[in-house]
Each structure stands twice: as C-alpha cells, then as structure tokens.
Design a protein around this motif. Structure first.
Motif, mmCIF file in Angstrom:
data_model
loop_
_atom_site.group_PDB
_atom_site.id
_atom_site.type_symbol
_atom_site.label_atom_id
_atom_site.label_comp_id
_atom_site.label_asym_id
_atom_site.label_seq_id
_atom_site.Cartn_x
_atom_site.Cartn_y
_atom_site.Cartn_z
ATOM 1 N N TYR A 81 11.961 11.753 -1.242
ATOM 2 C CA TYR A 81 10.701 11.620 -0.505
ATOM 3 C C TYR A 81 10.371 12.914 0.229
ATOM 4 O O TYR A 81 9.250 13.395 0.165
ATOM 5 C CB TYR A 81 10.776 10.438 0.450
ATOM 6 N N ARG A 82 11.331 13.454 0.905
ATOM 7 C CA ARG A 82 11.185 14.722 1.618
ATOM 8 C C ARG A 82 12.522 15.454 1.560
ATOM 9 O O ARG A 82 13.563 14.840 1.373
ATOM 10 C CB ARG A 82 10.814 14.495 3.088
ATOM 11 N N TYR A 87 15.888 12.217 5.540
ATOM 12 C CA TYR A 87 15.175 11.437 4.528
ATOM 13 C C TYR A 87 16.012 11.167 3.277
ATOM 14 O O TYR A 87 15.517 10.607 2.313
ATOM 15 C CB TYR A 87 13.904 12.178 4.082
ATOM 16 N N ARG A 88 17.285 11.550 3.269
ATOM 17 C CA ARG A 88 18.086 11.525 2.042
ATOM 18 C C ARG A 88 18.283 10.143 1.422
ATOM 19 O O ARG A 88 18.660 10.046 0.268
ATOM 20 C CB ARG A 88 19.433 12.208 2.264
ATOM 21 N N THR A 90 15.795 7.904 1.208
ATOM 22 C CA THR A 90 14.457 7.423 0.849
ATOM 23 C C THR A 90 13.962 8.169 -0.380
ATOM 24 O O THR A 90 14.048 9.394 -0.446
ATOM 25 C CB THR A 90 13.472 7.628 2.019
ATOM 26 N N GLU A 92 10.772 8.359 -3.549
ATOM 27 C CA GLU A 92 9.386 8.065 -3.912
ATOM 28 C C GLU A 92 9.341 7.816 -5.409
ATOM 29 O O GLU A 92 9.945 8.560 -6.183
ATOM 30 C CB GLU A 92 8.497 9.249 -3.541
ATOM 31 N N TRP A 123 20.358 4.948 -2.020
ATOM 32 C CA TRP A 123 19.019 4.919 -1.448
ATOM 33 C C TRP A 123 18.691 3.555 -0.870
ATOM 34 O O TRP A 123 19.077 2.527 -1.406
ATOM 35 C CB TRP A 123 18.002 5.358 -2.507
ATOM 36 N N GLN A 170 5.787 0.503 0.621
ATOM 37 C CA GLN A 170 7.215 0.677 0.871
ATOM 38 C C GLN A 170 7.979 -0.573 0.491
ATOM 39 O O GLN A 170 7.507 -1.684 0.696
ATOM 40 C CB GLN A 170 7.434 0.993 2.348
#
Length: 183
Positions: A81-82, A87-88, A90, A92, A123, A170
């Motif tokens: 995601y970022r 953010y590791r 998460t 997308e 995740w 989400q």
C-alpha cells in the motif's frame, strides 16, 4: 476478446508467468486508454509490465492471471500500500478483466484467489483504491467480497477531461487488527 453472452465462463486462476505478460499488457492498455479504472493515461510497455510483476513477486506478493480456453481473461495482483515500514501489513489490490469478459465471473475468481493468497501471508488489511466513484462494477465486486467503504478522495485525478474521485474500500485479511502480526 469479445464475450457473446453474460453467462459465467470457466477460468483457471494461477500465478502469472513472464509469458503471460504480453496479454496482461494488452488488457491493461485498454483500461489506460479508454477508462477511468486506472489513472495511467499512456499504456506501459511490456518491459515496464514485466518489471511491475517482478516487483510484486520479489516482495512475496501474488500476481495472478485468469486463464480460459481462449487465453488470458484477466489479471490481479497485490502491491504494498505504501513504502513506509508501518504500512508493511497492508496491501492494495488491482484487478483487470479483458474487454468483453466483464460480468462473467473472471473478476470474482481473481479477487477470491488474491484474497486467499494474501491471507496466507503476514498481511492484515487489503485496500481497493477504485478509479471513479461511478465504477459500479469494481465497487460491487469488492463489496461482495467483504470490503467496506472507507471513504472517497474527491477530485484527486484528472483524466479524459474531467476530475475523478477515488473511492477507498477496505477488507480485513485473516485476523486483521485482532492480533500482533509480528508474532
């Protein structure tokens, strides 16, 4: 590929190989040139699409294709995601179905497999950043798979002569935020 009916078709979802990437590039080019599903306006070349696949695979994330008797019918992948460390856990998702094959079960097969694969990893959240608030197909697909509307970024893209929103959806993966993913 042009579908002649709206009935579901039989697909095999599998890991994408380098040999699949020419078909993937063609599928994506259609969206870049004709839709708001992606904010890219110029279709990336095959070399760029190969590099994107390699980046996902090298990160341990799934990059999948849906194959039918007629060839590659779509693709899906998960990406970070970022880049920042917090953010590791998460990811997308991205899903693209060949023109003429939407509403035939290809997107559902791809998203179901992508979620299943991501739940096997560390995740805990999956986000869908949908191009265009009017993209009812993508929004509906994600809602059917347990995604919830998280918000809308208004007028953040300008494509095809107009401002475009990006709805954010989400979904929890596995236990979600109920436990420490590093344990």
């Amino acid at each position: 590929m042009t579908g002649v009916s709206d009935s579901p078709i039989e697909v095999l979802v599998r890991d994408a190989s380098e040999a699949d990437m020419a078909a993937v590039t063609d599928i994506y080019a259609h969206y870049a040139l004709t839709s708001l599903a992606t904010f890219e306006e110029t279709p990336p070349a095959l070399d760029e699409m190969l590099a994107r696949r390699r980046a996902s695979v090298d990160s341990g994330l799934p990059y999948l294709v849906a194959e039918t008797s007629a060839g590659i019918a779509g693709f899906a992948y998960a990406a970070a995601y970022r880049a920042r460390p917090a953010y590791r856990f998460t990811v997308e998702d991205s899903i693209y179905v060949a023109d003429g094959l939407r509403d035939r079960g290809v997107g559902s097969a791809l998203l179901g497999a992508l979620i299943e694969r991501c739940e096997r990893g560390p995740w805990r959240q999956m986000l869908a950043v949908v191009g265009d608030s009017a993209n009812a197909g993508s929004i509906g697909l994600h809602l059917r798979f347990g995604f919830e509307r998280a918000g809308v970024l208004k007028s953040v893209g300008f494509k095809s002569g107009r401002w475009v929103d990006t709805p954010i959806l989400q979904r929890r993966l596995g236990p979600g935020a109920a436990s420490d993913p590093s344990l």
